[in-house]
Design an enzyme around this catalytic site. Structure first.
Site, PDB file in Angstrom:
ATOM      1  N   PHE A 128       0.843  -1.200   0.000  1.00 56.97           N
ATOM      2  CA  PHE A 128       0.000   0.000   0.000  1.00 56.97           C
ATOM      3  C   PHE A 128       0.885   1.259   0.000  1.00 56.97           C
ATOM      4  O   PHE A 128       1.774   1.412   0.822  1.00 56.97           O
ATOM      5  CB  PHE A 128      -0.924  -0.002   1.219  1.00 56.97           C
ATOM      6  CG  PHE A 128      -1.781   1.224   1.301  1.00 56.97           C
ATOM      7  CD1 PHE A 128      -2.723   1.490   0.317  1.00 56.97           C
ATOM      8  CD2 PHE A 128      -1.631   2.131   2.335  1.00 56.97           C
ATOM      9  CE1 PHE A 128      -3.501   2.640   0.366  1.00 56.97           C
ATOM     10  CE2 PHE A 128      -2.404   3.281   2.398  1.00 56.97           C
ATOM     11  CZ  PHE A 128      -3.347   3.534   1.409  1.00 56.97           C
ATOM     12  N   LYS A 178       9.548   3.228   6.621  1.00 62.71           N
ATOM     13  CA  LYS A 178       8.892   3.571   7.894  1.00 62.71           C
ATOM     14  C   LYS A 178       9.598   2.907   9.083  1.00 62.71           C
ATOM     15  O   LYS A 178       9.774   3.533  10.131  1.00 62.71           O
ATOM     16  CB  LYS A 178       7.432   3.121   7.832  1.00 62.71           C
ATOM     17  CG  LYS A 178       6.595   3.607   8.986  1.00 62.71           C
ATOM     18  CD  LYS A 178       5.127   3.268   8.772  1.00 62.71           C
ATOM     19  CE  LYS A 178       4.282   3.828   9.906  1.00 62.71           C
ATOM     20  NZ  LYS A 178       2.854   3.550   9.699  1.00 62.71           N
TER      21      LYS A 178
END
Ligand SMILES: Cc1ncc(C[n+]2csc(CCOP(=O)(O)OP(=O)(O)O)c2C)c(N)n1
Ligand SMILES: [Mg+2]
Length: 575
Positions: A128, A178
């Site tokens: 995503f 991340k």
């Protein structure tokens, strides 16, 4: 932040281990970054969270679209001389930056762009919001990095700031997964790095300067072409001294405007497609062309067969890849423009006088000035810019978008100082001007900033009107509203038998209401007398203003070198 809040956060901080994101913020503080153009999203949540704890240390600007963030960062970089710093999320956040990164690359603006990336275990799985931003930005950055280990962060960030701001400035992307941002980090931001393969040449070779000296002594018709490199090197006063000492006329490139005073006797104005007759004729007739920090863009040279056909060409550039790229160069001088000008001063004590040639150039300038027909009923773009120039006494920082209004601004706003002119030169990016003016105003909060935009380009990034009230930025926006994609319309008129394919707007927003929707003062002006009457007051208004200046649609930018033609084939030189 209240003392209590600060204390609470200090305690919370003491209990949470330092992360990659914390280190990133520490690095920004160490690099003296004050203004940040960021837009949050999933992959950068750790970074924005770390930022939240230190938010009192930064002037954070939330644009309403990442394209707005990056153009604002470009405007900031161009006016402050400091790197523009952008933080965006992965995927769509990052791809929304692509136009601005390309724009900064071609116009040599220093940017450090942090993009979030998906967690490392899912990189390459079409996760995503995953986009291969390293692949996408490799051809449009000076350098890019994907950080795979949190311990690499300090070195990478240090290198990125160094690379973006030294040599020929440019954008550097740092892609941070991340988990790298969220992982614990023991390192601190130290100052050491080692880049043996990147050593920009600052000090030029004195032997090359000696060759230029000899060429000047042989020349009868020398011309200086001054580009943005003079601004980056902060070499305007050295350039002025060099031109005045030897009485050599100066042509500016579009991006070089202001590096030599536009109203100086020796200034021939801008060269190129919509340059002055005097500038282009000098570039055509010269026997010694001294290019300082310009990259011989095709909009400047026109047809290369007719570009400075009898000249010896000297080119001073910090980027050796620019030398000889487009124009055969006889005297290459690699280095910083300021250093080269100082070296020239040392070596070239005297030169023959070029009085006869100078007089020819100055008489061309006098005889074939830029022109427009004084409006009686409808306003025209050139006249609007001329009035803005006079009302702001030539002192404003002017940011433009792309199109006819941009060329009229370049022609009729005489920049006498560097660091006043913000425009998208190489890429010609519509949508650049208005957000870039926001960056310029943030860089110089006390200066008057005017954004001159077209009705077309303004509609590409006008969502950034939100920032004006939010940050109390008193920018004066002037829409040169011809209700058309004017520059396209002009080409269709001249070269496509007036087939105006998709270039005329049948409907437009009510720009005044739009301004009001964003709580900004808006005025629509159609009559030249009204414009003249109101302009001083609107410029002096204490807050942002949007002026919808209705101008004649049929007006064209002249003079012009038609596409494929040379410097000696200008049209529209006289009314
Ligand atoms: C992003 C982008 N799309 C398309 C173009 C092609 N283009 C160059 S000038 C121009 C017209 C600009 O119209 P407007 O903003 O109204 O300015 P004007 O020329 O009318 O002053 C267009 C479409 C461009 N430069 N940039
Ligand atoms: Mg227009």
């Amino acid at each position: 932040m209240s003392n209590q809040e600060q204390e609470r956060e200090r305690k919370a901080e003491a209990h949470t281990p330092k992360t990659g994101a914390d280190l990133l913020i520490e690095a920004l503080i160490e690099e003296n970054v004050e203004t940040l153009f960021g837009y949050p999203g999933g992959a950068v949540l750790p970074i924005f969270d770390a930022l939240y704890k230190k938010k009192h240390l930064f002037n954070q600007v939330l644009a309403r679209h990442e394209q707005g963030s990056i153009h604002a960062a470009e405007g900031y970089a161009r006016i402050s001389g400091k790197p523009g710093v952008v933080i965006s999320t992965s995927g769509p956040g990052a791809t929304n930056l692509v136009t601005g990164i390309t724009d900064a690359m071609i116009d040599s603006l220093p940017l450090v762009v942090f993009t979030g990336q998906v967690n490392q275990p899912v990189i390459g799985t079409d996760a995503f919001q995953e986009a291969d931003i390293i692949g996408i930005t490799t051809p449009i950055t000076k350098h890019n990095y994907q950080v795979r280990k949190v311990s690499d962060l300090p070195r990478v960030i240090k290198e990125a700031f160094h690379i973006a701001t030294t040599g020929r400035p440019g954008p550097v992307v740092i892609d941070i997964p991340k988990d790298v941002a969220a992982n614990p980090c023991q390192d601190s931001y130290d100052n050491s790095f080692h880049l043996p393969g990147y050593q920009p040449t600052i000090k030029c070779n004195p032997l090359q300067v000696k060759k230029l000296k000899e060429a000047i002594q042989q020349a009868t018709k020398p011309v200086i072409l001054a580009g943005a490199g003079v601004q980056f090197a902060q070499a305007s006063s050295e350039l002025l001294e060099f031109a005045e000492t030897h009485q050599i006329p100066v042509v500016n490139t579009l991006l070089g405007l202001g590096t030599f005073p536009g109203e100086h006797e020796l200034s021939l104005g801008m060269g190129g497609m919509h340059g002055t007759y005097a500038a282009n004729t000098a570039l055509y007739d010269t026997d010694l062309l001294i290019n300082i920090g310009a990259r011989f863009d095709d909009r400047l040279t026109g047809n290369l067969d007719h570009f400075a056909p009898s000249a010896l060409v000297a080119h001073i550039d910090i980027d050796p890849a620019e030398i000889g790229k487009n124009v055969n160069t006889h005297i290459p001088i690699v280095g910083d423009a300021k250093y080269a000008l100082i070296e020239m001063k040392k070596q070239i004590k005297d030169s023959p006088t070029f009085k006869a040639w100078r007089d020819v150039c100055l008489s061309n300038k006098k005889e074939f000035p830029l022109w427009y027909n004084e409006p009686t009923e409808a306003m025209i773009g050139q006249w609007v810019i001329d009035k803005v120039f006079k009302a702001t006494k030539g002192e404003a920082i002017v940011a433009t978008d792309v199109g006819q209004h941009q060329m009229w601004s370049a022609q009729f706003y005489k920049f006498n100082k560097p660091n006043r002119w913000v425009t998208s030169g190489g890429l010609g990016t519509m949508g650049f001007g208005f957000p870039a003016s926001i960056g310029a105003q943030l860089a110089k909060p006390n200066d008057l900033v005017v954004a001159i935009v077209g009705d077309g380009g303004f509609q590409m990034t006008l969502q950034e009107l939100s920032i004006l009230q939010e940050r109390h930025l008193p920018i004066k926006i002037i829409i040169v509203n011809n209700q058309a994609l004017g520059m396209v319309r002009q080409w269709q008129e001249a070269f496509y038998s007036q087939r105006y394919s998709e270039s005329i707007f049948s409907i437009q927003p009510d720009f005044v209401k739009l301004a009001e929707a964003y709580e900004i003062k808006g005025v629509k002006i159609e009559d030249p007398h009204d414009f003249e009457k109101q302009l001083d007051e609107l410029i002096a208004y204490d807050g942002p203003v949007l002026i919808d200046a209705r101008v004649l649609q049929q007006e064209n930018v002249y003079p012009m070198i038609p596409p494929g033609k040379g410097l000696n084939e200008m049209i529209g030189v006289k009314p």
